[in-house]
Enzyme design. Sequence first.
Site, short mmCIF file in Angstrom:
data_model
loop_
_atom_site.label_atom_id
_atom_site.label_comp_id
_atom_site.label_asym_id
_atom_site.label_seq_id
_atom_site.Cartn_x
_atom_site.Cartn_y
_atom_site.Cartn_z
N ASP A 31 0.82 -1.22 0.00
CA ASP A 31 0.00 0.00 0.00
C ASP A 31 0.85 1.27 0.00
O ASP A 31 0.32 2.37 -0.06
CB ASP A 31 -1.00 0.00 1.17
CG ASP A 31 -0.35 -0.16 2.53
OD1 ASP A 31 0.60 -0.94 2.66
OD2 ASP A 31 -0.79 0.52 3.49
N HIS A 32 2.20 1.09 0.03
CA HIS A 32 3.08 2.26 0.01
C HIS A 32 3.91 2.35 -1.28
O HIS A 32 4.60 3.33 -1.49
CB HIS A 32 3.99 2.27 1.24
CG HIS A 32 3.18 2.39 2.50
ND1 HIS A 32 3.09 3.56 3.23
CD2 HIS A 32 2.36 1.50 3.12
CE1 HIS A 32 2.27 3.37 4.24
NE2 HIS A 32 1.81 2.13 4.21
N ASP B 33 3.90 4.13 8.32
CA ASP B 33 3.24 3.23 9.28
C ASP B 33 4.14 3.01 10.49
O ASP B 33 5.29 2.58 10.33
CB ASP B 33 2.95 1.87 8.63
CG ASP B 33 2.01 1.98 7.45
OD1 ASP B 33 1.58 3.10 7.14
OD2 ASP B 33 1.71 0.93 6.85
N HIS C 38 7.60 -0.54 12.86
CA HIS C 38 6.46 -1.14 12.16
C HIS C 38 6.63 -2.66 12.11
O HIS C 38 6.84 -3.25 11.06
CB HIS C 38 6.37 -0.53 10.76
CG HIS C 38 5.11 -0.85 10.03
ND1 HIS C 38 3.87 -0.86 10.63
CD2 HIS C 38 4.89 -1.17 8.72
CE1 HIS C 38 2.96 -1.18 9.73
NE2 HIS C 38 3.55 -1.38 8.57
N HIS D 85 -3.45 7.25 7.03
CA HIS D 85 -3.50 5.79 7.04
C HIS D 85 -4.73 5.33 7.81
O HIS D 85 -4.68 4.42 8.64
CB HIS D 85 -2.21 5.22 7.64
CG HIS D 85 -1.85 3.85 7.12
ND1 HIS D 85 -2.33 2.70 7.70
CD2 HIS D 85 -1.08 3.44 6.09
CE1 HIS D 85 -1.84 1.65 7.05
NE2 HIS D 85 -1.08 2.08 6.06
ZN ZN Z 1 0.38 0.85 5.18
ZN ZN Z 2 2.81 -1.13 6.56
#
Ligand code: ZN
Ligand code: ZN
Length: 314
Positions: free
Chosen positions: A64-65, A209, A137, A267
């Site tokens: 997602d990044h 994140d 993370h 996020h």
């Molecule tokens: Zn993420």
């Molecule tokens: Zn992540």
Amino acid sequence: MFRVTFLGTGGSIPQAGRSPSAVAVEREGDLMLFDCGEGTQRQMMKYTTGFTVEDIFVTHRHGDHLLGIPGLTQTWTFQGREEPVRIYCPHEAVEHVRDCVELAGHRPPYDVEIKSVGDGTVIDRGGYEIRAFETEHGRVDSVGYTVVEDERKGRFDRERAEELGVPPGPLFSKLHEGEAVELDDGTVVEPDEVVGEPRRGRKFVYTGDTRPTERIAEESRDASLLVHDGMFADDNEERAQKTSHSTAREAAELAREAGVELLALTHVSSRYSDDVSPLKTEAQDVFTDSFVASDGDEVVVEYPEKDRETRVVL
Ligand SMILES: [Zn+2]
Ligand SMILES: [Zn+2]
């Protein structure tokens, strides 16, 4: 101008109203991307940031990044891009970023430099710098980034200089540059008599994140704008810990401790896609100058001493 545009504010998966992570920062003509989630290029078109990105800063290897990189880099090829692009990411993500660039046999005609960064990496841009700092993370190698401008010279007190007998003109500039000057009558005027303390530049911090950490608080000291993971509300505090994300309240506590001017939560979990008010209320409970970022929000980052502080422009 120092403008921050939120291109994607959703957590983990695309939502009807939120794209995955991406933030565009334009600082005096330099355009940078922080993370590049799926669909980032369409968000750039929609929110008219321009396409002249030279640097992409990726926080970690989660899809997602970085899933926006294949689309964006292939569009640049169609557009006949010739300028090089630099992509920064933690060491562990380098190969994944390369896979993204070369997906489906794509061989860009322009140079793509993929550079690994870690805690303490400083990228000097002349007038400002970008620093990478460690985040937390889970087991993933992850960093956040700070864009911070060099200190500016202190304010020149023209009235005081005239009182001391300094004639307006080149001697003013000398003093402002930090040199002592001698007047016709032999008096020496020192710069600190007429020049104030150096003034801080504008500072933007992007965590990606993460759990809230001391390292982030330290890096966010006096930031004009902190963009922090605020994926969950209090009702999912345990989940935030388990998945190595933050609650809105935790991010707000960090922002308060660090003395930031404005906190943007991003996020956002799909659990709150219909109603972000728990995130907003719980953050503002701790730190008033907090907001939950939405796709398309824009913040113009101001100099610290300006009366008008850094504010969201919707
Ligand atoms: Zn993420
Ligand atoms: Zn992540």
